[in-house]
Design a protein around this motif. Sequence first.
Motif, PDB file in Angstrom:
ATOM      1  N   GLY A 219       0.808  -1.215   0.000  1.00 37.19           N
ATOM      2  CA  GLY A 219       0.000   0.000   0.000  1.00 37.19           C
ATOM      3  C   GLY A 219       0.838   1.259   0.000  1.00 37.19           C
ATOM      4  O   GLY A 219       2.041   1.228  -0.316  1.00 37.19           O
ATOM      5  N   THR A 220       0.204   2.377   0.347  1.00 31.03           N
ATOM      6  CA  THR A 220       0.885   3.676   0.357  1.00 31.03           C
ATOM      7  C   THR A 220       0.579   4.415   1.661  1.00 31.03           C
ATOM      8  O   THR A 220      -0.414   4.139   2.331  1.00 31.03           O
ATOM      9  N   HIS A 221       1.466   5.351   1.982  1.00 35.07           N
ATOM     10  CA  HIS A 221       1.254   6.194   3.161  1.00 35.07           C
ATOM     11  C   HIS A 221       1.549   7.651   2.796  1.00 35.07           C
ATOM     12  O   HIS A 221       2.046   7.951   1.710  1.00 35.07           O
ATOM     13  N   LYS A 222       1.277   8.563   3.745  1.00 33.87           N
ATOM     14  CA  LYS A 222       1.341   9.998   3.457  1.00 33.87           C
ATOM     15  C   LYS A 222       2.696  10.632   3.748  1.00 33.87           C
ATOM     16  O   LYS A 222       2.914  11.799   3.440  1.00 33.87           O
ATOM     17  N   GLY A 223       3.619   9.885   4.332  1.00 31.01           N
ATOM     18  CA  GLY A 223       4.907  10.435   4.741  1.00 31.01           C
ATOM     19  C   GLY A 223       5.276   9.873   6.094  1.00 31.01           C
ATOM     20  O   GLY A 223       4.471   9.939   7.035  1.00 31.01           O
ATOM     21  N   TYR A 224       6.472   9.298   6.216  1.00 27.99           N
ATOM     22  CA  TYR A 224       6.783   8.488   7.403  1.00 27.99           C
ATOM     23  C   TYR A 224       6.705   9.245   8.717  1.00 27.99           C
ATOM     24  O   TYR A 224       6.443   8.652   9.774  1.00 27.99           O
ATOM     25  N   MET A 225       6.912  10.572   8.692  1.00 27.96           N
ATOM     26  CA  MET A 225       6.875  11.322   9.953  1.00 27.96           C
ATOM     27  C   MET A 225       5.478  11.402  10.541  1.00 27.96           C
ATOM     28  O   MET A 225       5.309  11.794  11.698  1.00 27.96           O
ATOM     29  N   GLN A 226       4.478  11.046   9.765  1.00 28.01           N
ATOM     30  CA  GLN A 226       3.104  11.121  10.247  1.00 28.01           C
ATOM     31  C   GLN A 226       2.695   9.888  11.060  1.00 28.01           C
ATOM     32  O   GLN A 226       1.559   9.798  11.522  1.00 28.01           O
ATOM     33  N   TYR A 227       3.643   8.969  11.264  1.00 27.44           N
ATOM     34  CA  TYR A 227       3.289   7.710  11.917  1.00 27.44           C
ATOM     35  C   TYR A 227       4.182   7.431  13.122  1.00 27.44           C
ATOM     36  O   TYR A 227       5.355   7.806  13.154  1.00 27.44           O
ATOM     37  N   THR A 228       3.582   6.779  14.092  1.00 23.58           N
ATOM     38  CA  THR A 228       4.322   6.279  15.248  1.00 23.58           C
ATOM     39  C   THR A 228       3.998   4.792  15.385  1.00 23.58           C
ATOM     40  O   THR A 228       3.008   4.304  14.829  1.00 23.58           O
ATOM     41  N   ILE A 229       4.821   4.083  16.111  1.00 23.97           N
ATOM     42  CA  ILE A 229       4.617   2.643  16.283  1.00 23.97           C
ATOM     43  C   ILE A 229       3.257   2.378  16.933  1.00 23.97           C
ATOM     44  O   ILE A 229       2.907   2.996  17.938  1.00 23.97           O
ATOM     45  N   GLY A 230       2.513   1.463  16.330  1.00 18.37           N
ATOM     46  CA  GLY A 230       1.200   1.120  16.854  1.00 18.37           C
ATOM     47  C   GLY A 230       0.049   1.840  16.188  1.00 18.37           C
ATOM     48  O   GLY A 230      -1.114   1.474  16.376  1.00 18.37           O
ATOM     49  N   LYS A 231       0.344   2.871  15.384  1.00 13.25           N
ATOM     50  CA  LYS A 231      -0.734   3.597  14.720  1.00 13.25           C
ATOM     51  C   LYS A 231      -1.427   2.685  13.718  1.00 13.25           C
ATOM     52  O   LYS A 231      -0.789   1.901  13.018  1.00 13.25           O
TER      53      LYS A 231
END
Length: 347
Positions: A219-231
């Motif tokens: 899949g795709t995401h919006k940019g790695y800084m927008q995520y934390t572990i467990g999100k």
Amino acid sequence: MRKVLLLMSGGVDSSYCAYLLQKQGYAVSGLYLKLHDKEAKHDYYLKNIEFCAQHLGIPYRVIDGREAFKKQVYDYFVESYAKGLTPNPCAMCNPEIKFKIAFEVADIEGLDFVATGHYAQIKEGRIAQGVDMSKDQSYFLFGLKPEWIARIIFPLGDKIKEELKPIALHELPWLGTLESYKDSQEICFVEHSYLDVLKKHYNTESQGVVLDTQGREVGTHKGYMQYTIGKRKGFNVKGALTPHYVVKINPQDNTIVVGDKESLATREVRALNFSLPKAYFVNGDSIDCAVKIRYRSHKAKANVHCVQEGGKEILIAHLEEPVYGVASGQALVLYDADKVLGGGFII
């Protein structure tokens, strides 16, 4: 008369602390630290502190600590997210800024103690959990220097937060006129979202690839800084029928790895030692204790030992039961019952 320097935030809690300390016979002086550039917040809280100081007849001073705060806390916060970590700014600020400055002032002025409104206690020469477990802040205080602890007072450590305000307002009705800053957040320089801060320094909206735990593109995401572990939201997984959680962040190629809830489980946590005394490991022994991996997590039983790797002290906690969502950058804090032994930052 014993003299105490009280770190004041301008809120009801720290203002009530000044009154409690006076009742206990201390000569109280206040200290307000300007640590961020949100002048509207400073204006609100300094007005409150002036009001409190006049009512109680105590002196206070203001110290501009913004330069040190930017280097030690703000830059660390921003750079941690850029590295794919989840920082803990309060745990860094307490030893490196707030208490450090407070004790420097206390020593220069010849003051005996430093007090704060933290919900924590001092027991047997150690930081300990506050009576109100829902508000306990001992986790954020694990990095305080041992030589400070005998001189620290936590007036609210034996209080229940929910019960405090009605009691404080009954004893000091004027506390009800203190203003509270709109949109108050746990992190003083974050107004709404941590992403608002990061956007000032980085492009946080660079679309990237989502991988599964076998390294396949899913899949795709919006940019790695927008995520934390467990999100578990904010990214797309093709054909997903069950929830997916972020289990790893790869800043070098802007990918995130997702998996099911069990992919978040681990029985081993490694951390760069920050404050756990070497004396616990004089003979290479390990210690049995309880650990917390983040502020809101429950304590888990663990056996912890310390190893040297690349000239650094690494704490390795082996847990009796798995914990979920361990995030690099957060604090691993060790407890003996309700007392803090020390800890480090998870790697």
